[in-house]
Design a protein around this motif. Structure first.
Motif, PDB file in Angstrom:
ATOM      1  N   ASP A  13       2.485  -2.055   6.122  1.00 55.17           N
ATOM      2  CA  ASP A  13       1.618  -0.952   5.705  1.00 55.17           C
ATOM      3  C   ASP A  13       2.085   0.305   6.431  1.00 55.17           C
ATOM      4  OD1 ASP A  13      -0.279   0.913   5.087  1.00 55.17           O
ATOM      5  OD2 ASP A  13      -2.014  -0.275   5.712  1.00 55.17           O
ATOM      6  N   GLY A  14       3.029   0.995   5.800  1.00 53.39           N
ATOM      7  CA  GLY A  14       3.521   2.255   6.340  1.00 53.39           C
ATOM      8  C   GLY A  14       3.141   3.426   5.467  1.00 53.39           C
ATOM      9  N   ALA A  15       2.047   3.276   4.716  1.00 55.59           N
ATOM     10  CA  ALA A  15       1.645   4.304   3.755  1.00 55.59           C
ATOM     11  C   ALA A  15       1.411   5.661   4.421  1.00 55.59           C
ATOM     12  CB  ALA A  15       0.390   3.850   3.020  1.00 55.59           C
ATOM     13  N   LYS A  16       0.880   5.644   5.625  1.00 58.23           N
ATOM     14  CA  LYS A  16       0.546   6.887   6.329  1.00 58.23           C
ATOM     15  C   LYS A  16       1.697   7.367   7.216  1.00 58.23           C
ATOM     16  CE  LYS A  16      -2.808   9.899   7.135  1.00 58.23           C
ATOM     17  NZ  LYS A  16      -3.381  10.744   6.058  1.00 58.23           N
ATOM     18  N   ALA A  17       2.813   6.658   7.187  1.00 60.90           N
ATOM     19  CA  ALA A  17       3.900   6.920   8.124  1.00 60.90           C
ATOM     20  C   ALA A  17       4.831   8.021   7.632  1.00 60.90           C
ATOM     21  CB  ALA A  17       4.681   5.636   8.385  1.00 60.90           C
ATOM     22  N   GLU A  18       4.271   9.200   7.392  1.00 60.18           N
ATOM     23  CA  GLU A  18       5.090  10.361   7.062  1.00 60.18           C
ATOM     24  C   GLU A  18       5.703  10.898   8.341  1.00 60.18           C
ATOM     25  OE1 GLU A  18       4.707  14.616   4.674  1.00 60.18           O
ATOM     26  OE2 GLU A  18       2.906  13.494   5.243  1.00 60.18           O
ATOM     27  N   ASP A  19       6.960  11.298   8.262  1.00 58.55           N
ATOM     28  CA  ASP A  19       7.599  11.841   9.454  1.00 58.55           C
ATOM     29  C   ASP A  19       6.771  13.005  10.003  1.00 58.55           C
ATOM     30  OD1 ASP A  19       9.768  10.142   9.554  1.00 58.55           O
ATOM     31  OD2 ASP A  19      11.036  11.409   8.304  1.00 58.55           O
ATOM     32  N   MET A  27     -12.703  -7.472   3.068  1.00 56.70           N
ATOM     33  CA  MET A  27     -13.216  -6.108   2.906  1.00 56.70           C
ATOM     34  C   MET A  27     -13.806  -5.608   4.222  1.00 56.70           C
ATOM     35  SD  MET A  27     -13.680  -3.637   0.713  1.00 56.70           S
ATOM     36  CE  MET A  27     -14.701  -2.178   0.503  1.00 56.70           C
ATOM     37  N   GLU A  28     -13.465  -4.385   4.586  1.00 58.49           N
ATOM     38  CA  GLU A  28     -13.893  -3.815   5.850  1.00 58.49           C
ATOM     39  C   GLU A  28     -14.985  -2.764   5.618  1.00 58.49           C
ATOM     40  OE1 GLU A  28     -10.608  -2.572   8.232  1.00 58.49           O
ATOM     41  OE2 GLU A  28      -9.361  -4.272   7.686  1.00 58.49           O
ATOM     42  N   PRO A  29     -15.679  -2.316   6.671  1.00 59.14           N
ATOM     43  CA  PRO A  29     -16.744  -1.318   6.493  1.00 59.14           C
ATOM     44  C   PRO A  29     -16.224   0.099   6.315  1.00 59.14           C
ATOM     45  CG  PRO A  29     -16.613  -2.019   8.783  1.00 59.14           C
ATOM     46  CD  PRO A  29     -15.696  -2.925   8.025  1.00 59.14           C
ATOM     47  N   ALA A  30     -14.966   0.344   6.702  1.00 60.58           N
ATOM     48  CA  ALA A  30     -14.414   1.692   6.604  1.00 60.58           C
ATOM     49  C   ALA A  30     -12.902   1.607   6.441  1.00 60.58           C
ATOM     50  CB  ALA A  30     -14.765   2.514   7.848  1.00 60.58           C
ATOM     51  N   CYS A  31     -12.334   2.695   5.948  1.00 62.34           N
ATOM     52  CA  CYS A  31     -10.897   2.753   5.678  1.00 62.34           C
ATOM     53  C   CYS A  31     -10.109   2.862   6.988  1.00 62.34           C
ATOM     54  CB  CYS A  31     -10.608   3.955   4.778  1.00 62.34           C
ATOM     55  SG  CYS A  31      -8.926   4.055   4.172  1.00 62.34           S
ATOM     56  N   ARG A  32      -8.964   2.185   7.024  1.00 65.03           N
ATOM     57  CA  ARG A  32      -8.046   2.275   8.159  1.00 65.03           C
ATOM     58  C   ARG A  32      -6.685   2.741   7.673  1.00 65.03           C
ATOM     59  NH1 ARG A  32      -6.619  -2.406  11.310  1.00 65.03           N
ATOM     60  NH2 ARG A  32      -7.173  -3.802   9.607  1.00 65.03           N
ATOM     61  N   ASP A  33      -5.977   3.518   8.495  1.00 61.72           N
ATOM     62  CA  ASP A  33      -4.659   4.024   8.113  1.00 61.72           C
ATOM     63  C   ASP A  33      -3.579   2.943   8.181  1.00 61.72           C
ATOM     64  OD1 ASP A  33      -5.414   6.606   7.491  1.00 61.72           O
ATOM     65  OD2 ASP A  33      -5.158   7.328   9.541  1.00 61.72           O
ATOM     66  N   PHE A  34      -3.521   2.196   9.259  1.00 65.45           N
ATOM     67  CA  PHE A  34      -2.471   1.196   9.441  1.00 65.45           C
ATOM     68  C   PHE A  34      -3.109  -0.180   9.582  1.00 65.45           C
ATOM     69  CE2 PHE A  34      -0.588   5.113  11.282  1.00 65.45           C
ATOM     70  CZ  PHE A  34       0.477   5.253  10.403  1.00 65.45           C
ATOM     71  N   THR A  35      -2.995  -0.995   8.550  1.00 68.34           N
ATOM     72  CA  THR A  35      -3.656  -2.308   8.549  1.00 68.34           C
ATOM     73  C   THR A  35      -2.744  -3.421   9.037  1.00 68.34           C
ATOM     74  OG1 THR A  35      -3.045  -2.682   6.231  1.00 68.34           O
ATOM     75  CG2 THR A  35      -5.187  -1.641   6.667  1.00 68.34           C
ATOM     76  N   GLY A  36      -1.506  -3.094   9.425  1.00 72.84           N
ATOM     77  CA  GLY A  36      -0.643  -4.106  10.005  1.00 72.84           C
ATOM     78  C   GLY A  36       0.438  -4.594   9.063  1.00 72.84           C
ATOM     79  N   THR A  37       1.186  -5.567   9.565  1.00 73.98           N
ATOM     80  CA  THR A  37       2.310  -6.160   8.855  1.00 73.98           C
ATOM     81  C   THR A  37       2.053  -7.645   8.687  1.00 73.98           C
ATOM     82  OG1 THR A  37       3.873  -4.524   9.717  1.00 73.98           O
ATOM     83  CG2 THR A  37       4.793  -6.624   9.007  1.00 73.98           C
ATOM     84  N   ARG A  51       0.833  -1.203   0.000  1.00 68.88           N
ATOM     85  CA  ARG A  51       0.000   0.000   0.000  1.00 68.88           C
ATOM     86  C   ARG A  51       0.865   1.249   0.000  1.00 68.88           C
ATOM     87  NH1 ARG A  51      -4.293   1.476   4.833  1.00 68.88           N
ATOM     88  NH2 ARG A  51      -5.464   3.140   3.783  1.00 68.88           N
ATOM     89  N   GLY A  52       0.551   2.191  -0.907  1.00 70.57           N
ATOM     90  CA  GLY A  52       1.260   3.453  -0.964  1.00 70.57           C
ATOM     91  C   GLY A  52       0.483   4.575  -0.320  1.00 70.57           C
ATOM     92  N   ASN A  53       1.128   5.727  -0.140  1.00 72.13           N
ATOM     93  CA  ASN A  53       0.432   6.846   0.485  1.00 72.13           C
ATOM     94  C   ASN A  53      -0.690   7.391  -0.406  1.00 72.13           C
ATOM     95  OD1 ASN A  53       2.833   7.865  -1.072  1.00 72.13           O
ATOM     96  ND2 ASN A  53       1.880   9.841  -0.628  1.00 72.13           N
ATOM     97  N   HIS A  54      -0.646   7.126  -1.709  1.00 75.78           N
ATOM     98  CA  HIS A  54      -1.753   7.532  -2.574  1.00 75.78           C
ATOM     99  C   HIS A  54      -2.975   6.636  -2.402  1.00 75.78           C
ATOM    100  CE1 HIS A  54      -0.321  10.816  -5.281  1.00 75.78           C
ATOM    101  NE2 HIS A  54       0.794  10.501  -4.649  1.00 75.78           N
ATOM    102  N   GLU A  55      -2.815   5.546  -1.666  1.00 72.34           N
ATOM    103  CA  GLU A  55      -3.940   4.665  -1.343  1.00 72.34           C
ATOM    104  C   GLU A  55      -4.380   4.826   0.113  1.00 72.34           C
ATOM    105  OE1 GLU A  55      -2.115   4.052  -4.724  1.00 72.34           O
ATOM    106  OE2 GLU A  55      -1.043   2.954  -3.143  1.00 72.34           O
ATOM    107  N   ASP A  56      -4.046   5.957   0.712  1.00 72.45           N
ATOM    108  CA  ASP A  56      -4.484   6.165   2.093  1.00 72.45           C
ATOM    109  C   ASP A  56      -5.943   6.643   2.100  1.00 72.45           C
ATOM    110  OD1 ASP A  56      -4.556   8.938   1.640  1.00 72.45           O
ATOM    111  OD2 ASP A  56      -2.653   9.317   2.652  1.00 72.45           O
ATOM    112  N   CYS A  57      -6.483   6.872   3.278  1.00 73.93           N
ATOM    113  CA  CYS A  57      -7.919   7.138   3.403  1.00 73.93           C
ATOM    114  C   CYS A  57      -8.335   8.488   2.845  1.00 73.93           C
ATOM    115  CB  CYS A  57      -8.336   7.027   4.872  1.00 73.93           C
ATOM    116  SG  CYS A  57      -8.096   5.374   5.574  1.00 73.93           S
TER     117      CYS A  57
END
Length: 426
Positions: free
Chosen positions: A255-261, A231-241, A209-215
């Protein structure tokens, strides 16, 4: 006609706006095999009709619905999805699979050839340089996917950012005229599924997952089509490893897509990622690559438009770098739109960046990366290259040899990975 020529012609057809060749009356719009956790994999399909059946060794297995057309999905920008996504688990003992009359590439243990790339979409976003999505040289992903398929990889790793067509093509920009945009199916299909078809047919994929696929962006398409979880009911930022296990080799997918410093204290974000990483540590095999969209230990060339060397990510190194299992031989990432190999002399796994799949390229570091300090470790060897392309890694005994190819399939850089030592030369 050779396989290579046929795939190149298919790419050109896609670029011209033609639909992928299918049987008369077929409703399947895309199909592929995706690697999941713990040696599991699934057949995925996108269809306008009911979910089809897939034949495993001649036995028909109905695919289940992953997401219905128009299904409500929370915490994302509104977007139309008039298609149905389907999936079916691949039986552990399956030898062959067929869907819609086409053979599917099933996973094989201990892959000998791995293809890596990412950041493949065409940039249509206000405030950014507009790409000519209709020009195969300006946006070469269709050509890259077709040429790369002829390498016949055992595995493809996409390091994230599949979708970039966020806003309408400017009215005065002929190079992208008529392009779909937004976060719905038509933009997803134009940016990824249609051009990727030759390579999706060639090998199973690990999807990062990339940051362009974040919520805030294309998260709904990610969960409908590509996420490894149900498939989940809503978007999550960190879905795990998870660990994609292929015999004695593994790919640790973060899944570090949202992990901007963050601008402030990074400890909360780092703790979340660290906790998710610890949950899978025992599953990491004796040989593995760790992949996350944002690199842990890269050196960029601009910061907020100002040319200068600076470290690409600190929070990920803080979260994942400590006590990295000995089996993790290399970090594999994208996010930065160039090729970079960074070696630390075995102190930590080297960092490979292959964000070269099609989106606008980025500036190189103005100063040498060798000798620089990246997150507390000195760079011993490094190579950086700006150009479109993909990378193929071949197992050579206990080592790996890697070749970076340009968009036309010409070799432009050669690398060697032995244990945690990565060296490259042009």
């Amino acid at each position: 006609m050779t396989v290579r020529r046929a795939l190149l012609l298919a790419a050109i057809a896609v670029l011209a706006g033609l639909a992928p060749v299918q049987d008369a009356g077929a409703k399947i719009l895309a199909q592929w095999v995706e690697i999941g956790p713990d040696g599991n994999s699934s057949v995925r399909a996108i269809t306008e009709d009911a979910c089809p059946s897939v034949a495993f060794d001649g036995r028909q297995v109905p695919m289940s619905v992953r997401a219905e057309p128009g299904r409500s999905f929370g915490n994302v920008p509104a977007a139309p999805f008039p298609v149905r996504s389907c999936e079916a688990m691949v039986p552990a003992d399956a030898v062959a699979a067929v869907l819609d009359g086409k053979s599917l590439p099933l996973p094989r243990p201990n892959p000998q050839r791995i293809l890596v790339f990412g950041d493949t979409g065409c940039r249509l976003a206000a405030g950014n340089p507009t790409q000519d999505c209709n020009d195969i040289n300006s946006w070469p992903f269709p050509k890259i996917a077709a040429v790369a398929a002829t390498a016949r990889p055992d595995l493809v790793i996409h390091v994230g950012d599949y979708h970039y067509r966020e806003d309408a093509c400017p009215a005065d920009h002929a190079g992208c005229a008529g392009s779909p945009f937004g976060y719905g199916w038509d933009a997803w299909n134009a940016d990824f599924f249609a051009p990727a078809a030759p390579l999706l047919a060639a090998a199973p994929w690990v999807m990062v997952r990339g940051n362009h696929e974040d919520c805030n962006r294309a998260g709904e398409g990610w969960f409908r089509f590509l996420d490894r979880l149900p498939m989940e009911p809503a978007c999550r930022d960190f879905t795990g490893t998870f660990v994609a296990r292929l015999g004695d080799f593994g790919v640790v997918v973060v899944d570090g897509a949202k992990a901007e410093d963050p601008k402030g204290d990074p400890s909360d974000m780092a703790s979340t990622l660290r906790r998710q990483f610890i949950e899978v540590l025992a599953k990491v095999p004796a040989e593995a690559w760790l992949t996350t969209h944002r690199p842990l230990d890269a050196m960029l060339g601009t910061e907020k438009g100002t040319p200068r060397n600076f470290v690409g990510n600190k929070v990920l190194e803080l979260a994942l770098g400590a006590d990295m299992p000995a089996g993790v031989r290399m970090y594999v990432s994208g996010h930065i739109h160039f090729f970079q190999a960074v070696d630390f002399g075995g102190v930590r796994p080297p960092q490979l960046v292959v964000g070269t799949g099609g989106d606008n390229l980025q500036a190189l570091p103005p100063l040498s990366v060798i000798g620089a300090d990246i997150n507390g470790a000195k760079v011993i060897n490094s190579a950086t290259y700006s150009g479109f392309g993909y990378m193929v890694w071949d197992r050579a005994g206990s080592a790996w040899s890697g070749t970076l190819f340009d968009a036309n399939g010409r070799p432009i850089n050669h690398c060697r990975l032995v244990s945690r030592s990565l060296s490259c030369r042009s």
